[in-house]
Design a protein around this motif. Sequence first.
Motif, PDB file in Angstrom:
ATOM      1  N   ILE A   1     -21.758-114.304 -43.280  1.00  0.00           N
ATOM      2  CA  ILE A   1     -20.891-113.929 -42.170  1.00  0.00           C
ATOM      3  C   ILE A   1     -20.335-112.518 -42.346  1.00  0.00           C
ATOM      4  O   ILE A   1     -20.096-111.794 -41.388  1.00  0.00           O
ATOM      5  CB  ILE A   1     -19.744-114.960 -42.005  1.00  0.00           C
ATOM      6  N   ASP A   2     -20.139-112.099 -43.608  1.00  0.00           N
ATOM      7  CA  ASP A   2     -19.784-110.708 -43.901  1.00  0.00           C
ATOM      8  C   ASP A   2     -21.042-109.869 -43.701  1.00  0.00           C
ATOM      9  O   ASP A   2     -22.048-110.077 -44.384  1.00  0.00           O
ATOM     10  CB  ASP A   2     -19.288-110.585 -45.343  1.00  0.00           C
ATOM     11  N   PRO A   3     -21.038-108.899 -42.772  1.00  0.00           N
ATOM     12  CA  PRO A   3     -22.267-108.150 -42.467  1.00  0.00           C
ATOM     13  C   PRO A   3     -22.823-107.372 -43.653  1.00  0.00           C
ATOM     14  O   PRO A   3     -24.034-107.130 -43.713  1.00  0.00           O
ATOM     15  CB  PRO A   3     -21.846-107.213 -41.332  1.00  0.00           C
ATOM     16  N   GLN A   4     -21.971-106.993 -44.599  1.00  0.00           N
ATOM     17  CA  GLN A   4     -22.496-106.244 -45.740  1.00  0.00           C
ATOM     18  C   GLN A   4     -23.427-107.104 -46.578  1.00  0.00           C
ATOM     19  O   GLN A   4     -24.402-106.602 -47.133  1.00  0.00           O
ATOM     20  CB  GLN A   4     -21.377-105.688 -46.632  1.00  0.00           C
ATOM     21  N   LEU A   5     -23.160-108.395 -46.675  1.00  0.00           N
ATOM     22  CA  LEU A   5     -23.960-109.245 -47.547  1.00  0.00           C
ATOM     23  C   LEU A   5     -25.417-109.264 -47.109  1.00  0.00           C
ATOM     24  O   LEU A   5     -26.327-109.166 -47.941  1.00  0.00           O
ATOM     25  CB  LEU A   5     -23.387-110.661 -47.575  1.00  0.00           C
ATOM     26  N   SER A   6     -25.664-109.404 -45.823  1.00  0.00           N
ATOM     27  CA  SER A   6     -27.047-109.411 -45.348  1.00  0.00           C
ATOM     28  C   SER A   6     -27.662-108.023 -45.422  1.00  0.00           C
ATOM     29  O   SER A   6     -28.835-107.863 -45.793  1.00  0.00           O
ATOM     30  CB  SER A   6     -27.120-109.951 -43.921  1.00  0.00           C
ATOM     31  N   GLN A   7     -26.880-106.981 -45.108  1.00  0.00           N
ATOM     32  CA  GLN A   7     -27.421-105.617 -45.122  1.00  0.00           C
ATOM     33  C   GLN A   7     -27.729-105.124 -46.531  1.00  0.00           C
ATOM     34  O   GLN A   7     -28.542-104.227 -46.705  1.00  0.00           O
ATOM     35  CB  GLN A   7     -26.454-104.667 -44.420  1.00  0.00           C
ATOM     36  N   ASP A   8     -27.096-105.708 -47.534  1.00  0.00           N
ATOM     37  CA  ASP A   8     -27.446-105.353 -48.918  1.00  0.00           C
ATOM     38  C   ASP A   8     -28.928-105.585 -49.183  1.00  0.00           C
ATOM     39  O   ASP A   8     -29.540-104.898 -50.004  1.00  0.00           O
ATOM     40  CB  ASP A   8     -26.619-106.177 -49.906  1.00  0.00           C
ATOM     41  N   PHE A   9     -29.510-106.551 -48.482  1.00  0.00           N
ATOM     42  CA  PHE A   9     -30.924-106.874 -48.656  1.00  0.00           C
ATOM     43  C   PHE A   9     -31.793-106.295 -47.548  1.00  0.00           C
ATOM     44  O   PHE A   9     -32.858-105.743 -47.811  1.00  0.00           O
ATOM     45  CB  PHE A   9     -31.092-108.394 -48.730  1.00  0.00           C
ATOM     46  N   LEU A  10     -31.346-106.421 -46.318  1.00  0.00           N
ATOM     47  CA  LEU A  10     -32.134-105.912 -45.196  1.00  0.00           C
ATOM     48  C   LEU A  10     -32.173-104.391 -45.184  1.00  0.00           C
ATOM     49  O   LEU A  10     -33.082-103.792 -44.611  1.00  0.00           O
ATOM     50  CB  LEU A  10     -31.544-106.426 -43.881  1.00  0.00           C
ATOM     51  N   ASN A  11     -31.185-103.756 -45.808  1.00  0.00           N
ATOM     52  CA  ASN A  11     -31.124-102.301 -45.903  1.00  0.00           C
ATOM     53  C   ASN A  11     -31.121-101.886 -47.372  1.00  0.00           C
ATOM     54  O   ASN A  11     -30.428-100.937 -47.754  1.00  0.00           O
ATOM     55  CB  ASN A  11     -29.863-101.797 -45.188  1.00  0.00           C
ATOM     56  N   PHE A  12     -31.903-102.610 -48.180  1.00  0.00           N
ATOM     57  CA  PHE A  12     -31.929-102.370 -49.632  1.00  0.00           C
ATOM     58  C   PHE A  12     -32.215-100.902 -49.935  1.00  0.00           C
ATOM     59  O   PHE A  12     -33.065-100.275 -49.305  1.00  0.00           O
ATOM     60  CB  PHE A  12     -33.003-103.242 -50.287  1.00  0.00           C
ATOM     61  N   GLU A  13     -31.503-100.364 -50.919  1.00  0.00           N
ATOM     62  CA  GLU A  13     -31.604 -98.942 -51.232  1.00  0.00           C
ATOM     63  C   GLU A  13     -31.557 -98.735 -52.744  1.00  0.00           C
ATOM     64  O   GLU A  13     -30.688 -99.270 -53.438  1.00  0.00           O
ATOM     65  CB  GLU A  13     -30.441 -98.194 -50.556  1.00  0.00           C
ATOM     66  N   GLY A  14     -32.507 -97.939 -53.255  1.00  0.00           N
ATOM     67  CA  GLY A  14     -32.591 -97.688 -54.683  1.00  0.00           C
ATOM     68  C   GLY A  14     -31.370 -97.006 -55.264  1.00  0.00           C
ATOM     69  O   GLY A  14     -31.022 -97.229 -56.436  1.00  0.00           O
ATOM     70  N   ASN A  15     -30.693 -96.159 -54.482  1.00  0.00           N
ATOM     71  CA  ASN A  15     -29.492 -95.494 -54.996  1.00  0.00           C
ATOM     72  C   ASN A  15     -28.389 -96.502 -55.303  1.00  0.00           C
ATOM     73  O   ASN A  15     -27.682 -96.383 -56.305  1.00  0.00           O
ATOM     74  CB  ASN A  15     -28.996 -94.463 -53.976  1.00  0.00           C
ATOM     75  N   ALA A  16     -28.212 -97.486 -54.431  1.00  0.00           N
ATOM     76  CA  ALA A  16     -27.222 -98.530 -54.680  1.00  0.00           C
ATOM     77  C   ALA A  16     -27.628 -99.382 -55.885  1.00  0.00           C
ATOM     78  O   ALA A  16     -26.779 -99.820 -56.668  1.00  0.00           O
ATOM     79  CB  ALA A  16     -27.051 -99.399 -53.437  1.00  0.00           C
ATOM     80  N   GLN A  17     -28.933 -99.611 -56.038  1.00  0.00           N
ATOM     81  CA  GLN A  17     -29.417-100.373 -57.184  1.00  0.00           C
ATOM     82  C   GLN A  17     -29.175 -99.617 -58.480  1.00  0.00           C
ATOM     83  O   GLN A  17     -28.931-100.229 -59.526  1.00  0.00           O
ATOM     84  CB  GLN A  17     -30.907-100.693 -57.013  1.00  0.00           C
ATOM     85  N   THR A  18     -29.219 -98.294 -58.439  1.00  0.00           N
ATOM     86  CA  THR A  18     -28.916 -97.501 -59.633  1.00  0.00           C
ATOM     87  C   THR A  18     -27.514 -97.799 -60.134  1.00  0.00           C
ATOM     88  O   THR A  18     -27.290 -98.006 -61.344  1.00  0.00           O
ATOM     89  CB  THR A  18     -29.051 -95.997 -59.328  1.00  0.00           C
ATOM     90  N   LEU A  19     -26.538 -97.795 -59.226  1.00  0.00           N
ATOM     91  CA  LEU A  19     -25.166 -98.118 -59.626  1.00  0.00           C
ATOM     92  C   LEU A  19     -25.098 -99.511 -60.225  1.00  0.00           C
ATOM     93  O   LEU A  19     -24.403 -99.748 -61.224  1.00  0.00           O
ATOM     94  CB  LEU A  19     -24.222 -98.008 -58.430  1.00  0.00           C
ATOM     95  N   ARG A  20     -25.824-100.441 -59.646  1.00  0.00           N
ATOM     96  CA  ARG A  20     -25.835-101.819 -60.162  1.00  0.00           C
ATOM     97  C   ARG A  20     -26.410-101.870 -61.581  1.00  0.00           C
ATOM     98  O   ARG A  20     -25.879-102.564 -62.447  1.00  0.00           O
ATOM     99  CB  ARG A  20     -26.647-102.703 -59.208  1.00  0.00           C
ATOM    100  N   ILE A  21     -27.450-101.108 -61.824  1.00  0.00           N
ATOM    101  CA  ILE A  21     -28.073-101.096 -63.154  1.00  0.00           C
ATOM    102  C   ILE A  21     -27.112-100.548 -64.198  1.00  0.00           C
ATOM    103  O   ILE A  21     -26.895-101.160 -65.251  1.00  0.00           O
ATOM    104  CB  ILE A  21     -29.371-100.270 -63.134  1.00  0.00           C
ATOM    105  N   VAL A  22     -26.529 -99.370 -63.934  1.00  0.00           N
ATOM    106  CA  VAL A  22     -25.714 -98.721 -64.971  1.00  0.00           C
ATOM    107  C   VAL A  22     -24.351 -99.373 -65.131  1.00  0.00           C
ATOM    108  O   VAL A  22     -23.719 -99.224 -66.181  1.00  0.00           O
ATOM    109  CB  VAL A  22     -25.544 -97.204 -64.699  1.00  0.00           C
ATOM    110  N   SER A  23     -23.887-100.118 -64.122  1.00  0.00           N
ATOM    111  CA  SER A  23     -22.560-100.720 -64.228  1.00  0.00           C
ATOM    112  C   SER A  23     -22.587-102.197 -64.598  1.00  0.00           C
ATOM    113  O   SER A  23     -21.566-102.733 -65.053  1.00  0.00           O
ATOM    114  CB  SER A  23     -21.789-100.553 -62.913  1.00  0.00           C
ATOM    115  N   LYS A  24     -23.757-102.870 -64.463  1.00  0.00           N
ATOM    116  CA  LYS A  24     -23.796-104.305 -64.746  1.00  0.00           C
ATOM    117  C   LYS A  24     -25.068-104.792 -65.426  1.00  0.00           C
ATOM    118  O   LYS A  24     -25.018-105.552 -66.387  1.00  0.00           O
ATOM    119  CB  LYS A  24     -23.586-105.096 -63.443  1.00  0.00           C
ATOM    120  N   LEU A  25     -26.231-104.381 -64.918  1.00  0.00           N
ATOM    121  CA  LEU A  25     -27.476-105.033 -65.332  1.00  0.00           C
ATOM    122  C   LEU A  25     -27.946-104.655 -66.728  1.00  0.00           C
ATOM    123  O   LEU A  25     -28.531-105.484 -67.429  1.00  0.00           O
ATOM    124  CB  LEU A  25     -28.590-104.736 -64.331  1.00  0.00           C
TER     125      LEU A  25
END
Length: 466
Positions: A143-167
């Motif tokens: 229901i939160d639009p960001q949750l679906s757009q995280d996948f439908l609008n997947f972006e490598g730059n956002a994934q970079t932050l995820r890698i260095v901060s968590k993964l």
Amino acid sequence: MSTNERMDWQKLLNASRRRQSRMPDDDRAQFERDYDRTIFSTPVKRLQDKAQVFPLEPNDAIRTRLTHSLEVAAVARGLATSAGAWLHKEGEILLEQQRWVEAIASTCGLIHDLGNPPFGHAGEDAIREWFVPHIPGRDEAFIDPQLSQDFLNFEGNAQTLRIVSKLQILADFYGLNLTFGTLSAACKYTAASHQAKKGNQALKKPGYFASESDVIKEVREATGTGDARNPITFLVEAADDIVYSVADIEDAVKKNLLRWSDLLERFEPVIDPAKSHPAKEALVEVLRRKWVILGRPGQEAEKSMDDDTHGSAFRTAAISYMVPEAVDAFKSNYDDIMHGIHLTELVAHPSLVNLMTELKAIGSELIYPNHSTVKLELMGRRIISDLMTIFWEGAKDLPLEGKPKTKDFKGRVGALLSRNYRSVFQESCRLGKQPEIYHRYQLVTDYVCGMTDTFAKQLHSELMNG
């Protein structure tokens, strides 16, 4: 941050970390430690087998994501050296802080492509397309639009932050635990996935996922940027633009996709005639197919170059020309940058925009649509889509605690998923900040996105062909 607030370098250069470092102090600045811990990390090593432009390239002279990232780090450091010296002269930073600005820029150049999946932008497209039938528009979990757009609008730059901060787990769930100053400058885009829009360079693409919104909040508060770009981000972005725009052409010449003689007439008219300095003169000499070989005084001679050598000469001369121009653009737009209201990239500066536009046009017209490249990209899209489908079978029922149950097919597939990523998934579900299904989708995306080109191709062959 409101537009009338000016960023403060003392906050921007925040050397604290989300978790206090457990390593003893030494002579390195904290930002230099960021670079050192990053260059030894697994995600950086994987870049050696991820495509820059040409997937699964057998020619060692053609750039991978790793060689590209090392070059961007070097050019970013050069830009930061010049900009830092000017900032010190203007009384904006202390002398020792020049070194910090250089280290941050280098690290951000090194990590800027960590989030790219196998097969580059084709891989990003495949991930986005895979999610279209998997995320119903009326699903209550999204229901939160960001949750679906995280996948439908997947972006490598956002994934970079995820890698260095968590993964990239070292000892806990803080990723590489980089300083706030480095994390801030690494955020090339500042929009959430559902807020990206054209007209503002910082908002053009998603900068972070909902899962990292807590990290973004911490970083923005610690560095005082608010939702504006960090000034160092502009330098790193310029380094990336400069490097790939000329290096892709050099690689295309090496692969005999382009002939230098076909390119000469496109370049000379777009060099800014208003300025005169040695770097520009050297570039013009290359464009006129002249290159001076320096010997002892009075013994200079011109050498006729083959296409390969000429391409390398052009890359050297073009970077030498564009770097000072980008620094000048930083200086001339500095006040707007510090107030968070500069909306364009540095290479859009009048002295650079014509050349940069032509360089990018050559890429889009003559390099990226090449038959062999497109064929490999199509293969890559199919591989990514199939792997997402296979590993979703393991991710959608993975237990929230302990190891996967390997008595059935789904459990065995789940056991193939990265143990680190499974741990992050289980911790995220325990915290409960997003719906469980969201974290399951992230788990399969994290795993496939972290693969190298060769590993993805081989694993696909093993799983699909037996």
